[in-house]
Write a protein that holds these residues in place. Sequence first.
Motif, PDB file in Angstrom:
ATOM      1  N   VAL A  23     -10.311  49.047  21.417  1.00  0.00           N
ATOM      2  CA  VAL A  23      -9.644  50.232  20.865  1.00  0.00           C
ATOM      3  C   VAL A  23     -10.579  50.981  19.912  1.00  0.00           C
ATOM      4  O   VAL A  23     -10.706  52.210  19.969  1.00  0.00           O
ATOM      5  CB  VAL A  23      -8.331  49.836  20.149  1.00  0.00           C
ATOM      6  N   ILE A  24     -11.264  50.260  19.053  1.00  0.00           N
ATOM      7  CA  ILE A  24     -12.182  50.888  18.097  1.00  0.00           C
ATOM      8  C   ILE A  24     -13.358  51.536  18.818  1.00  0.00           C
ATOM      9  O   ILE A  24     -13.789  52.641  18.472  1.00  0.00           O
ATOM     10  CB  ILE A  24     -12.646  49.858  17.045  1.00  0.00           C
ATOM     11  N   ALA A  25     -13.870  50.893  19.858  1.00  0.00           N
ATOM     12  CA  ALA A  25     -14.987  51.460  20.625  1.00  0.00           C
ATOM     13  C   ALA A  25     -14.573  52.745  21.327  1.00  0.00           C
ATOM     14  O   ALA A  25     -15.313  53.733  21.324  1.00  0.00           O
ATOM     15  CB  ALA A  25     -15.502  50.442  21.634  1.00  0.00           C
ATOM     16  N   VAL A  26     -13.394  52.756  21.923  1.00  0.00           N
ATOM     17  CA  VAL A  26     -12.905  53.964  22.618  1.00  0.00           C
ATOM     18  C   VAL A  26     -12.686  55.093  21.612  1.00  0.00           C
ATOM     19  O   VAL A  26     -13.061  56.243  21.862  1.00  0.00           O
ATOM     20  CB  VAL A  26     -11.621  53.654  23.415  1.00  0.00           C
ATOM     21  N   LEU A  27     -12.091  54.797  20.471  1.00  0.00           N
ATOM     22  CA  LEU A  27     -11.885  55.820  19.439  1.00  0.00           C
ATOM     23  C   LEU A  27     -13.226  56.341  18.911  1.00  0.00           C
ATOM     24  O   LEU A  27     -13.381  57.555  18.693  1.00  0.00           O
ATOM     25  CB  LEU A  27     -11.050  55.263  18.291  1.00  0.00           C
ATOM     26  N   GLY A  28     -14.175  55.458  18.708  1.00  0.00           N
ATOM     27  CA  GLY A  28     -15.487  55.882  18.227  1.00  0.00           C
ATOM     28  C   GLY A  28     -16.183  56.794  19.224  1.00  0.00           C
ATOM     29  O   GLY A  28     -16.769  57.815  18.856  1.00  0.00           O
ATOM     30  N   PHE A  29     -16.120  56.439  20.500  1.00  0.00           N
ATOM     31  CA  PHE A  29     -16.738  57.273  21.534  1.00  0.00           C
ATOM     32  C   PHE A  29     -16.049  58.636  21.611  1.00  0.00           C
ATOM     33  O   PHE A  29     -16.712  59.672  21.716  1.00  0.00           O
ATOM     34  CB  PHE A  29     -16.677  56.568  22.889  1.00  0.00           C
ATOM     35  N   THR A  30     -14.733  58.642  21.533  1.00  0.00           N
ATOM     36  CA  THR A  30     -13.979  59.904  21.572  1.00  0.00           C
ATOM     37  C   THR A  30     -14.343  60.790  20.386  1.00  0.00           C
ATOM     38  O   THR A  30     -14.573  62.000  20.554  1.00  0.00           O
ATOM     39  CB  THR A  30     -12.467  59.620  21.582  1.00  0.00           C
ATOM     40  N   LEU A  31     -14.407  60.229  19.202  1.00  0.00           N
ATOM     41  CA  LEU A  31     -14.771  61.010  18.015  1.00  0.00           C
ATOM     42  C   LEU A  31     -16.203  61.530  18.107  1.00  0.00           C
ATOM     43  O   LEU A  31     -16.488  62.657  17.685  1.00  0.00           O
ATOM     44  CB  LEU A  31     -14.582  60.185  16.744  1.00  0.00           C
ATOM     45  N   THR A  32     -17.103  60.737  18.668  1.00  0.00           N
ATOM     46  CA  THR A  32     -18.490  61.185  18.850  1.00  0.00           C
ATOM     47  C   THR A  32     -18.535  62.385  19.796  1.00  0.00           C
ATOM     48  O   THR A  32     -19.204  63.377  19.512  1.00  0.00           O
ATOM     49  CB  THR A  32     -19.357  60.042  19.404  1.00  0.00           C
ATOM     50  N   CYS A  33     -17.818  62.291  20.912  1.00  0.00           N
ATOM     51  CA  CYS A  33     -17.797  63.395  21.880  1.00  0.00           C
ATOM     52  C   CYS A  33     -17.222  64.665  21.252  1.00  0.00           C
ATOM     53  O   CYS A  33     -17.778  65.752  21.402  1.00  0.00           O
ATOM     54  CB  CYS A  33     -16.975  63.018  23.114  1.00  0.00           C
ATOM     55  N   VAL A  34     -16.121  64.525  20.548  1.00  0.00           N
ATOM     56  CA  VAL A  34     -15.486  65.685  19.921  1.00  0.00           C
ATOM     57  C   VAL A  34     -16.404  66.306  18.878  1.00  0.00           C
ATOM     58  O   VAL A  34     -16.568  67.526  18.831  1.00  0.00           O
ATOM     59  CB  VAL A  34     -14.118  65.295  19.301  1.00  0.00           C
ATOM     60  N   SER A  35     -17.041  65.483  18.052  1.00  0.00           N
ATOM     61  CA  SER A  35     -17.889  66.027  16.985  1.00  0.00           C
ATOM     62  C   SER A  35     -19.138  66.710  17.539  1.00  0.00           C
ATOM     63  O   SER A  35     -19.650  67.642  16.933  1.00  0.00           O
ATOM     64  CB  SER A  35     -18.276  64.932  15.995  1.00  0.00           C
ATOM     65  N   LYS A  36     -19.624  66.284  18.702  1.00  0.00           N
ATOM     66  CA  LYS A  36     -20.822  66.893  19.284  1.00  0.00           C
ATOM     67  C   LYS A  36     -20.497  68.147  20.098  1.00  0.00           C
ATOM     68  O   LYS A  36     -21.279  69.094  20.134  1.00  0.00           O
ATOM     69  CB  LYS A  36     -21.541  65.893  20.202  1.00  0.00           C
ATOM     70  N   MET A  37     -19.338  68.159  20.775  1.00  0.00           N
ATOM     71  CA  MET A  37     -19.024  69.250  21.694  1.00  0.00           C
ATOM     72  C   MET A  37     -18.135  70.337  21.094  1.00  0.00           C
ATOM     73  O   MET A  37     -18.174  71.480  21.551  1.00  0.00           O
ATOM     74  CB  MET A  37     -18.367  68.674  22.949  1.00  0.00           C
ATOM     75  N   ALA A  38     -17.351  70.026  20.093  1.00  0.00           N
ATOM     76  CA  ALA A  38     -16.408  70.994  19.535  1.00  0.00           C
ATOM     77  C   ALA A  38     -17.075  72.273  19.017  1.00  0.00           C
ATOM     78  O   ALA A  38     -16.556  73.368  19.269  1.00  0.00           O
ATOM     79  CB  ALA A  38     -15.572  70.343  18.443  1.00  0.00           C
ATOM     80  N   PRO A  39     -18.215  72.206  18.314  1.00  0.00           N
ATOM     81  CA  PRO A  39     -18.818  73.461  17.838  1.00  0.00           C
ATOM     82  C   PRO A  39     -19.176  74.427  18.966  1.00  0.00           C
ATOM     83  O   PRO A  39     -19.039  75.647  18.805  1.00  0.00           O
ATOM     84  CB  PRO A  39     -20.080  72.993  17.101  1.00  0.00           C
TER      85      PRO A  39
END
Length: 146
Positions: A23-39
């Motif tokens: 669960v923590i790994a999936v959340l970490g990967f999701t947050l990484t993707c969002v923080s890199k692609m959102a801008p």
Amino acid sequence: MGNTIQVSFKHQRGMSYWGWLLVIAVLGFTLTCVSKMAPAYVDARYVNEALKTLSENPDLENMTAGQIKKEMGRFFLVNNVRGKPTEALQVVRGAKGTVVSIDYELRQPLIYNVDVVMKFNKQLNTAKPELCCDPLVDLEQFRKRD
């Protein structure tokens, strides 16, 4: 008569260590993707708004390419849009109207040697301003002439 179901609390212990780690790994990967692609997607939204604002300008048909670029530059400056969207601005005049195009590709490093490629193509055709900002004209034919 009384069939009762016995509930064994012994087997209901909750999530295991490995479950929590997943669960923590999936959340970490999701947050990484969002923080890199959102801008990039925020900038694309501002590009869309800039073209819509430009389409509402009554003097758009009479504006030169330089004036259009200057107007878009102001909007980008106010909304802090930098980089590829500002460099990809292209104004093409034709017999049926003017096409303002912002077509670019952005490569964002995600994790180590894994990159995410995002493509954005927004256009304003003055012949059909109500259809802003979907690409209606293939500008490759104009680029080949140059």
